[in-house]
Scaffold this motif. Sequence first.
Motif: not given
Lengths: 761, 244
Positions: A298-299, A301, A305, A518
């Motif tokens: 999954g993404t 975190v 960024r 992503d």
Amino acid sequence: MQDFLAYTVLGLCLGSVYAIAATGLVVTYSTSGVFNFAHGAVATFSALIFWQLRFDWGVPAPIAIFLTIFVFAPLIGVILETVVIRGLRGTSEVTRLVTPIAVLLGVNGAATWIWFRGGSRNIVPKKFFGGSKVDILGQAVFYHQLIGVGIAVVVAIALYVLLFRTRMGVTMRATVDDRTLLMLNGGRPDRMSLFSWAIGASLAGLAGVLLSPQQGALQIFALTLLIFDAYPAAIAGRLRSVPLTYAGAMVLGLSKLYFDWASDAGQKWLALRNMRNAIPALLLFAALLLLPQDRLRGTIVSRTRERFHVPTMKQAVAWGGVLIAVVFMLQTLMSGSAVISLANAMALALLAISLVLLTGYAGEINLAIFTFAGIALIAAWQFDVGPGGLATKESLSVPAILLSICVCAIVGGLIALPALRLRGLYLGLATFAFGIVVYQLVFLQTAPLKADIFGWKFTINFYTTGSLTMPRPDWFGIDFNDQRNFLMLMTVFFAVIGIGLIALRRSAYGRMVVAMKDSPAACATLGLNVTRLKLSVFMLSSGISGLGGLMWACQQRTLPNNNGFDGFQSLTLFMIAVVGGIGYVSGALLAGIFLALLSVVMPNIWGKLGSDYPGLHWLFVSVFGNFTKFVGPALIGIGLGKNPSGIAHQIMEGFRPYRRTPVAAAVWAAGLIGLWFLAWRGVIGNWTFALIVVASAVIVPYVIKAIFADRFEDDELAINGEHLDQIGLGREFRASDRAMLDSALGITSAAAEAEVHHVPA
Amino acid sequence: MSLLECRGVGMKFGGAAALTSVDVRAEANAITGLIGPNGAGKTTLFNCITGLLEPTSGVVLLDDEDITDRPPFKRARGGVARTFQRLELFTSLSVRENIQVAGEIRNRWSRKDRLDAKEECDRVLELLGIAHLADRDVGEIPTGMARRVEMGRALMTRPRILLLDEPASGQDEQETEEFGVLLLHLCENGTAILLVEHDVALVMRVCSFIQVLDFGRIIAAGTPAEIQTNQAVLDAYLGEDQNA
Ligand SMILES: Nc1ncnc2c1ncn2[C@@H]1O[C@H](COP(=O)(O)OP(=O)(O)OP(=O)(O)O)[C@@H](O)[C@H]1O
Ligand SMILES: [Mg+2]
């Protein structure tokens, strides 16, 4: 039969050393989640320390062993963990792979600097107990080898006790599963990670000391590669299980020795002479096939960024034009040798640009870019030039280029297949293994391959003579043997591919690729076959690297088979590309420039300074020169954890003032063109020109900001790098913050002032 | 026959059972609720249905067809779409692109009835009331709105059944109210919904059938009225309150 048993004994001995090395990898990975690419470098460094203590300084063996394995090696591990690895938490898979690669290059660079700065040197580590042997099943075995087996057994027992019988071990195993959960329960993941890196480095050191006498005279990169051989064992253990790793290591050791046995120690099957060295990499592929499918990720975190701004098509075309114009203007001012440097940079940039698609957009990894360059080279050479090829031409033809692009794409697809359903790390390892296999079996292959397919006879010439000479293209009646013309051709290629990539990124396909990076999990639940998309991206990018590789080969003209194909140059290019900011096409350009600067231009400059000022020769050449050459690239890479978006991103941020004030930007550009004209006519010197350009690039943005202050008001909100919506996060909320937010939101200052008193300052 | 059905689904993580022989179903043209205290296994069940996790036992049926061995993307192509409790947005893309790319992905596998991804995207943005956020970064919009983006993304695949994992968390009362109306509207237009939600009032209002999960087991199933008075359910929720 007797022979077979004897080889089995030797195979198990070798397997034991692999087991020690691979277990070190497993221990570090399972507690920190970082695949320690630098494992081999730590082993090599430790072997050198041991040699220094034991053989150069004559320290008694037990003390030397103690110091190496229990003091220096763990110390290296501890330093790496605290300085580098800790900063990688919450970063992308690419960053977590690139940083250890930088460490690898740095450690090897440091070792070269310390022990080999004067060039080649005869460092010969000896076996424990000299050449004493004992007879086992009819095979004379060195005591040294038996010690290896003994240590492997001790390590296995010690790890079992540590992991399963102590509280510490239980926590270590928990760390990687869920560190937050562990912390909530009072565990201390940082200490565990530190401890595991110390153990891992210690095991690397052991393996290094045990393996180093195999080589005769010690060679840093060769010994590092020898440790790489143990990686498949760790993969067989899924980077988690120590018993499976041991089993994998034994299979590895036995395969190598059984190959020796079957080939009469290399007497038979001359064409497969180097097969022995390729076996570990081939087994790595086998191990990958056996791995179970990964859960879709999954993404991430991420702490920082990693977001890239995508230019519009108009901007892309404009920048392409600017690049071509600037390179054209620059080369008019440059001397012949400077043009060659710039052309080298452009050739490397063309190689790196395939990574913009693969790594920047798709987040996948290819650690064998130079291998693809070599494959393209062989394909095109065979087509255009090679005896027995289809045509014999003096120049590189378009069909040959297309052919090699296709060959690269197909080969890329084939090698990616086993790794695509797995995490990015595995694709990286698969490509690296592929690089080694091709190096050993193809580039080092001097015999031509004669094939006969249903009566269609043909010969493929690999590196028959040890080097290939690539003719340059001959198009539109332009002589590309002229270095300046060829530089311009490469620049045009770069601009066109760059614009093409941006168009791709802005298309539906590009959006899917980025979405896949992503969150593969989300993509799959929308019906996207992630594996197939990854495959297409990998093939496309391999094709592009084939084209880049051909241009690079044309730039070099003659390429010996040991030129960069052994894997390390691919590692360096990948690292520098990521540091340059691989999410941007300009990042690839920067990477090319950096690499050319670091490997050629800077050492030359230091060398020249050294000969100009003989009194300071030691400073310029021995310190600065060696530093740039050996450690510089690594340091740049290690800094990546702090700025994962890369340098291109920062430069763009720095130039933002120009974007807001097109008129000022135009004036600045016109000024530079004027200066160039003066330099071209010889009115001002080239150095003066260069200085003014650099200085203005640094100063002018500030001047613009001062003059057009009103256009940069909203920037002020991001004071000290804090963005508006993040103000006050992670620190105390101040009255000034409130005031700032109020003014940003347009709340009248009177109301704001009245409110301020209620805020505890 | 139910549109979606789980039969005896079990899931173990190491030794711990997150789901034990769970039977859950969702009908076409209906909103089905799935509720339960924290850690009951609701998200795990969604992962088993969409194929992100392989259940250790049991089968998942779509239209009576066993889809347990199909990879996630094939299940999606069969008409199962979902949102994520822990947001899984494409952070490199804008709000509009997040939704548009889902349509573009759909166009790849559904060549027979392609849709104009741009137009459809505008329609969905409008429908979900997030048109004003279209050009923002997904990282900078509030969670409640981000959940709607995920829902819009799922809708772009024109699913037969939509699995929503706590879609209302992060929305205020007013927004939740509107959201309930939206769910009913979607259902009327032929999208079945399986709703996991902690806002019990919302669940009671929109669902026609509710199943309750606790410690990985189904402890009750029935209409909202039945569930509200079910002793086992009350115990499960009260027990949670007492622990808290
Ligand atoms: N990947 C995993 N590994 C181990 N245990 C897990 C994993 N995922 C979930 N669990 C466990 O399974 C159980 C069910 O979790 P799940 O997230 O499905 O609950 P949930 O009903 O969705 O809870 P919530 O209402 O908090 O979202 C929990 O005890 C959780 O700790
Ligand atoms: Mg949940």
